[in-house]
Design an enzyme around this catalytic site. Structure first.
Site, PDB file in Angstrom:
ATOM      1  N   CYS A  21       0.849  -1.196   0.000  1.00 43.10           N
ATOM      2  CA  CYS A  21       0.000   0.000   0.000  1.00 43.10           C
ATOM      3  C   CYS A  21       0.884   1.245   0.000  1.00 43.10           C
ATOM      4  O   CYS A  21       2.115   1.170   0.075  1.00 43.10           O
ATOM      5  CB  CYS A  21      -0.918   0.007   1.220  1.00 43.10           C
ATOM      6  SG  CYS A  21      -0.026   0.066   2.785  1.00 43.10           S
ATOM      7  N   CYS A  86      46.937 -16.948   3.227  1.00 41.01           N
ATOM      8  CA  CYS A  86      46.908 -16.582   4.646  1.00 41.01           C
ATOM      9  C   CYS A  86      45.673 -15.731   4.924  1.00 41.01           C
ATOM     10  O   CYS A  86      44.905 -15.396   4.017  1.00 41.01           O
ATOM     11  CB  CYS A  86      48.178 -15.825   5.042  1.00 41.01           C
ATOM     12  SG  CYS A  86      48.348 -14.221   4.238  1.00 41.01           S
ATOM     13  N   CYS A  89      45.290 -12.515   3.009  1.00 44.01           N
ATOM     14  CA  CYS A  89      44.802 -12.711   1.640  1.00 44.01           C
ATOM     15  C   CYS A  89      43.277 -12.696   1.608  1.00 44.01           C
ATOM     16  O   CYS A  89      42.660 -12.022   0.773  1.00 44.01           O
ATOM     17  CB  CYS A  89      45.313 -14.032   1.070  1.00 44.01           C
ATOM     18  SG  CYS A  89      47.097 -14.154   0.904  1.00 44.01           S
ATOM     19  N   ASP A 505       9.378 -29.400  21.610  1.00 43.20           N
ATOM     20  CA  ASP A 505       7.969 -29.636  21.332  1.00 43.20           C
ATOM     21  C   ASP A 505       7.686 -31.087  21.721  1.00 43.20           C
ATOM     22  O   ASP A 505       8.569 -31.935  21.615  1.00 43.20           O
ATOM     23  CB  ASP A 505       7.693 -29.411  19.849  1.00 43.20           C
ATOM     24  CG  ASP A 505       6.286 -29.819  19.469  1.00 43.20           C
ATOM     25  OD1 ASP A 505       5.343 -29.305  20.074  1.00 43.20           O
ATOM     26  OD2 ASP A 505       6.145 -30.679  18.572  1.00 43.20           O
ATOM     27  N   ASP A 704       9.414 -30.235  14.881  1.00 40.40           N
ATOM     28  CA  ASP A 704       9.361 -31.064  13.679  1.00 40.40           C
ATOM     29  C   ASP A 704       9.646 -30.282  12.409  1.00 40.40           C
ATOM     30  O   ASP A 704       9.663 -30.845  11.326  1.00 40.40           O
ATOM     31  CB  ASP A 704       8.018 -31.790  13.564  1.00 40.40           C
ATOM     32  CG  ASP A 704       6.843 -30.829  13.417  1.00 40.40           C
ATOM     33  OD1 ASP A 704       7.066 -29.637  13.164  1.00 40.40           O
ATOM     34  OD2 ASP A 704       5.698 -31.286  13.560  1.00 40.40           O
ATOM     35  N   ASP A 708       6.182 -26.183  13.692  1.00 39.25           N
ATOM     36  CA  ASP A 708       6.880 -25.373  14.681  1.00 39.25           C
ATOM     37  C   ASP A 708       7.754 -24.291  14.055  1.00 39.25           C
ATOM     38  O   ASP A 708       8.673 -23.778  14.704  1.00 39.25           O
ATOM     39  CB  ASP A 708       7.754 -26.274  15.564  1.00 39.25           C
ATOM     40  CG  ASP A 708       6.935 -27.302  16.314  1.00 39.25           C
ATOM     41  OD1 ASP A 708       5.893 -26.924  16.864  1.00 39.25           O
ATOM     42  OD2 ASP A 708       7.333 -28.477  16.336  1.00 39.25           O
TER      43      ASP A 708
END
Length: 838
Positions: A21, A86, A89, A505, A704, A708
Site C-alpha cells: 500500500c 593466509c 589474503c 515440542d 518437527d 513449529d
C-alpha cells in the site's frame, strides 16, 4: 527530506518484498533516505522496486529495509579464488568484493578457496566480482557444475605442484646448506672448503644455487608478494619475499661488492634465504595435504551415489548412467547394491542401511509405499521403486549443498581474526624495520640487524591465523553430517555451544507423533483376540487417530475384521455398533455411565492412565464391560536417555505442549524435564520461548520443522527433526536427519568440540606470534646472547600451520551417540500392547 540528486550521482534499482500500500511506500522511502550516502529515494508500489541515487553501501540499504520489515531481494554468487595463502589474503579479497556496488556481504574461505557474495540482482555481476578479485591480485572464476569434483582435482594439482617445487628447492638448497653450515658444525670441513674450493668460490656457488631457488620454485612468493606490497596491502608472500630478498641482496653485495659494506660486516646468508624458501614450500605441501583431508566428508558423501542404475523402460531393464535417470522411471535394486536415487517402493521388501544419511546404525525395513534415498545401501532383498527426485533434487544432493554452505560460512569468532590480520602484516613489517634500525644503532652491526629483521618477517607469517577457524568448521560440519546432523549455517555451530536451555515440542519430537495402543486390560470372561478384533472392526468405520491405533494393533497380530452391520457415532461420548449379532459400545467412561454399565475396578486403572497423559477408553459387549483400552502417543525410546545426556552437559530441559497442565506435569516428572509450558496453542510457542529466556538465557528449540516453524525461527538456535525426508527446513539452523533425539546431543557435542578446537587453534596461532616475534627481534640477545635464526623461524612458521590443520583433523575422531536400544533388523519387535486380565 532527501537532497536533490545530480545527474552524475550513481543509481541503484532495488527489488523490495512486502510493499502492499501507499503507507508501505512511504516507510520504504523514509528508511532508504536515512541511509548515509543516499541523495534521493523513490519507491514504486506497482513494480515493487525502489530507485536510489547516491553512494550508499548496499549492506546499509539492506539492513535499513530489513529493520522496517521490507527485505531486499538479493542473490548469491560463488567464486573460486586462486592464490590465497593466509588470513590477510582472505581479508584483501573480502574488502575488494564488499567495495563493489550492490554487494551486501562477502565471505571468503581460505581452506576451500571460495568466496560467497550476497548482492543485489544485476546482469554481469559475476564477471564484475571476478575482475575485482583479479585487480586485488588473485585469480577468480565461477565454480563449474561439479564443484566438489573440481575442488578435489584442484587440490590434487596443488599438492603435486607444491611437491615439485619443494623437491627442486630442496635439491638446490642442500649443497648451499652443506657448504655454509657444514663449516660452522665441523671446523675441519670449513678448512677443507677454504683450501680446496676457496671461500669466494664457495660464496659464488651459494649465490648461483640460491638465486635458482629464489627465482625458480620461490618465485611464487615474489610474484604475489611484491605486487601486494606495491598496492600497500602486504600479505605473507610479501613477508617472505622481503625477508629472503633482503638476505639474498645483502649476501650478493657481500660477495661481489664487499667494499660497499662497513668494514668487518661482509658475510653471506644465502643458506638462510634458500632454506627459508624450502621450508616454507615444505610447510605448504604438508598444509595442502592436510587441508585436502578436511573435505573428506564431502568426498565421502559424493562417493555414496553409484555411477549407474538398472532402469526399466519399455519392458526392458538396462544399465543407465545416473545422469540419465528421470523422475517416473522404474528402478530395480538388487541385494547389496546402492540405491541410485530417491523414490517410492513399488515392489519387493528389504532392509535399507541409511546410516550414511541419518547416522542411525540400524537398517530400516522398506516395503511397498515406503520411500528410499539415493546413496543408501540395500540389504538382502530385491526392490523396485519409482524415481521421485533425481539429480540436484535428491536428498543426498541437498545434504551436500547444505554441508558446503556451512563449511563456506564465517563464524562470529572469525571477526576477531579479521580485525587483527587487517593490521597484522603492516605491523610486522614496521616491527622488522624498527628491529633493523635498533640493531644498527645499538647492536653488533649490519649483519646482525639484517638477520634479526629477516627473522621477524619470516616468523610472523599469518598462515596459521587464517587456517584456525575454517579448517575446524570444515571438519566439524562434515563429521556432523556423517552423524546425521546438518548445520545449515556455520554461525549456528557457534551459537549452539552457548545455549543454556533446550526446549522440546512434545508431539512428534519427544513422542513418536502418532497414537498407539499401549494397554488392553480385559474384564473377566473375555479373550484378548476376541475383544481386539471386534473393537478394531468397529473403529475401521472411524477416521479418528485413536481408532487407527487400535486397527494397527489388530493388523499387527494378524486379526481379521468382520463387517459391521450397524454403526452410530455418539458425539462427545463414543460409538455404538452391531456386528455378528453382538452389540458394542466403545467410548469414554461417561458413555458407560449413561448406559448403566458396571465398570468394576477398571475406572481406577483409567484414572492412573489419564494421570500419565494416556487416553483411556472402555469397550462393552452385549451390555457387559469387556476391556479398558489405553491409547497413547509413545515416548520415543531415545527421549529419556537424551534428556539425561543434556542434563549431564549442564543444560536445562523444557517442554512446550498443548496438553493439560496435569498431564504435562506427569510426563515431565517421568522424563526429568525441568520446566514445562502447558496448554500452549501453536501460535503461543514463540511467547513460551520468550518466557524461558528469563533474562539473558539462550534457548534452543527442537521441533518437527513444519508446525513449529515460528518457534524454530524465534529461538536462538532452531533444531528441526528432519526424519530423513526433507532437509530443507528453512526455519531451522540445524536439521536432524533422523527422529532419534541422540541427534540433539550429537549436535551439541560437535558444536562444543568444534568451538573448543577453534579456540585452541586461535590461541596457538596468536600466542605463537606474540611469543616468537620478540625473540626473533632479539629481545633475549642482550641478557642471554640468544638469537633466532631465520631458518628456524621458517621451520617454526611452516609447522605452526601444519599444527593448526592437524589439530582440526582431530574432530574427525568424534563418535556419534546412539541412545536407542538396539533392535534386530531381521525380527522387528511386535506391535501392540500386552493384554492384562482383571
Amino acid at each position: 527530506m532527501t537532497a536533490t540528486a545530480s545527474p552524475q550521482d550513481p543509481s541503484l534499482s532495488l527489488k523490495i518484498e512486502g510493499m502492499t500500500c501507499a503507507s508501505c511506500v512511504g516507510r520504504v522511502e523514509r528508511a532508504l533516505a536515512a541511509v548515509p550516502g543516499v541523495r534521493s529515494a523513490a519507491a514504486n508500489l506497482a513494480t515493487g522496486r525502489a530507485q536510489v541515487t547516491g553512494t550508499p553501501q548496499a549492506a546499509a540499504l539492506a539492513d535499513a529495509l530489513r529493520q522496517v520489515g521490507y527485505p531486499l531481494e538479493e542473490t548469491q554468487t560463488d567464486l573460486v579464488v586462486d592464490g590465497m595463502h593466509c588470513a590477510s589474503c582472505t581479508g584483501r579479497v573480502e574488502r575488494a568484493l564488499t567495495a563493489q556496488p550492490g554487494v551486501i556481504a562477502a565471505s571468503v574461505n581460505l581452506v576451500t578457496g571460495r568466496a560467497t557474495v550476497q548482492h543485489l540482482p544485476a546482469s554481469g555481476i559475476a564477471e564484475q566480482l571476478a575482475q575485482a578479485v583479479t585487480d586485488a591480485g588473485f585469480a577468480a572464476h565461477p565454480p563449474s557444475q561439479r564443484p566438489a569434483d573440481d575442488s578435489a582435482e584442484t587440490r590434487a594439482d596443488e599438492i603435486a605442484q607444491t611437491r615439485r617445487r619443494m623437491l627442486i628447492a630442496g635439491a638446490l638448497t642442500l649443497p648451499v646448506f652443506i657448504l655454509e653450515m657444514g663449516g660452522h658444525l665441523v671446523p675441519a670441513f670449513h678448512d677443507w672448503v677454504h683450501h680446496t674450493v676457496g671461500m669466494w668460490e664457495s660464496w659464488l656457488i651459494q649465490f648461483v644455487l640460491t638465486t635458482l631457488v629464489l627465482f625458480g620454485p620461490g618465485m611464487v612468493f615474489f610474484r604475489h608478494g611484491l605486487p601486494a606490497l606495491a598496492r600497500r596491502a602486504p600479505d605473507m608472500n610479501s613477508l617472505v619475499a622481503v625477508g629472503t630478498g633482503a638476505a639474498w641482496g645483502f649476501s650478493t653485495v657481500a660477495t661481489f661488492a664487499p667494499a660497499a659494506l662497513p668494514p668487518g660486516t661482509a658475510a653471506v646468508y644465502f643458506e638462510a634465504a634458500a632454506v627459508i624458501v624450502t621450508l616454507i614450500l615444505m610447510g605448504r605441501r604438508l598444509e595442502a595435504r592436510a587441508r585436502g583431508r578436511t573435505g573428506a566428508a564431502i568426498k565421502r558423501l559424493i562417493g555414496l551415489q553409484p555411477r549407474s542404475a538398472r532402469v526399466e523402460r519399455g519392458g526392458q531393464v538396462t544399465d543407465l548412467p545416473i545422469a540419465e535417470i528421470r523422475a517416473g522411471d522404474v528402478v530395480h535394486v538388487r541385494p547389496g547394491e546402492k540405491v541410485p536415487t530417491d523414490g517410492r517402493v513399488t515392489g519387493g521388501s528389504s532392509y535399507i542401511d541409511e546410516s550414511m544419511i541419518t547416522g542411525e546404525p540400524i537398517p530400516v525395513a522398506k516395503d511397498e509405499g515406503d520411500t528410499v534415498s539415493g546413496g543408501t545401501v540395500n540389504g538382502t532383498g530385491t526392490l523396485t521403486f519409482v524415481a521421485t527426485r533425481v539429480g540436484a533434487d535428491t536428498l543426498l544432493a541437498q545434504i551436500i549443498r547444505l554441508v558446503e554452505d556451512a563449511q563456506g560460512s564465517k563464524l562470529p569468532i572469525q571477526a576477531l581474526v579479521d580485525r587483527v590480520t587487517y593490521y597484522f602484516v603492516p605491523a610486522v613489517m614496521a616491527v622488522a624495520a624498527l628491529t633493523f634500525v635498533a640493531w644498527m644503532a645499538l647492536g653488533p652491526g649490519l649483519g646482525h640487524a639484517v638477520v634479526a629483521a629477516v627473522a621477524v618477517l619470516i616468523i610472523a607469517c599469518p598462515c596459521a591465523m587464517g587456517l584456525a577457524t575454517p579448517t575446524s568448521i570444515m571438519v566439524g560440519t562434515g563429521r556432523a553430517a556423517e552423524m546425521g546432523v546438518l548445520f545449515r549455517r556455520g554461525d549456528a555451530l557457534q551459537a549452539l555451544q552457548g545455549i543454556d536451555v533446550i526446549a522440546f515440542d512434545k508431539t512428534g519430537t519427544l513422542t513418536e507423533g502418532r497414537p498407539d495402543l499401549v494397554g488392553l486390560h480385559l474384564a473377566a470372561g473375555f479373550q484378548e483376540t476376541e475383544v481386539l478384533s471386534l473393537v478394531a472392526a468397529v473403529e475401521a468405520r472411524s477416521e479418528h487417530p485413536i481408532g487407527q491405533a487400535i486397527i494397527r494393533a489388530a493388523e499387527a497380530r494378524g486379526l481379521s475384521l468382520a463387517p459391521v452391520d450397524d454403526f452410530d457415532a455418539i458425539p462427545g461420548f463414543g460409538v455404538r455398533a452391531r456386528l455378528g449379532g453382538r452389540a458394542l459400545l466403545i467410548g469414554a467412561e461417561r458413555l458407560m455411565a449413561r448406559e448403566g454399565i458396571d465398570l468394576g475396578t477398571l475406572p481406577a486403572r483409567a484414572a492412573e492412565a489419564a494421570r500419565k497423559g494416556q487416553t483411556p477408553l472402555f469397550a462393552a459387549i452385549d451390555g457387559q464391560v469387556a476391556a479398558l483400552i489405553v491409547v497413547a502417543d509413545r515416548i520415543k525410546s531415545s527421549t529419556p536417555a537424551a534428556i539425561e545426556a543434556l542434563h549431564a552437559m549442564g543444560l536445562k530441559v523444557a517442554m512446550i505442549t498443548g496438553d493439560a497442565e496435569a498431564t504435562a506435569q506427569a510426563i515431565a516428572a517421568d522424563l526429568g524435564i525441568d520446566t514445562i509450558a502447558a496448554e500452549v496453542l501453536p501460535e503461543g510457542k514463540v511467547a513460551a520461548l520468550q518466557g524461558l529466556r528469563d533474562g539473558d538465557r539462550r534457548v534452543a528449540f527442537v521441533g518437527d520443522g513444519i508446525n513449529d516453524a515460528p518457534a524454530l525461527a524465534a529461538a536462538d538456535v532452531g533444531i528441526a527433526i528432519g526424519t530423513g525426508t526433507d532437509v530443507a527446513v528453512e526455519a531451522a539452523e540445524v536439521v536432524l536427519m533422523s527422529g532419534d533425539l541422540g541427534g540433539v546431543v550429537n549436535a551439541l557435542a560437535v558444536s562444543r568440540a568444534t568451538l573448543r578446537n577453534i579456540r585452541q587453534n586461535l590461541f596457538w596461532a596468536f600466542a605463537y606470534n606474540a611469543a616468537l616475534i620478540p625473540v626473533a627481534a632479539g629481545l633475549l640477545y642482550p641478557a642471554f646472547g640468544l638469537t633466532l635464526s631465520p631458518m628456524l623461524a621458517a621451520g617454526a612458521m611452516a609447522l605452526s600451520s601444519v599444527f593448526v590443520v592437524s589439530n582440526a583433523l582431530r574432530l574427525r575422531g568424534l563418535r556419534p551417540i546412539h541412545l536407542d536400544a538396539p533392535a534386530t533388523p531381521e525380527a522387528p519387535p511386535p506391535a501392540g500392547p500386552r493384554a492384562v486380565g482383571e
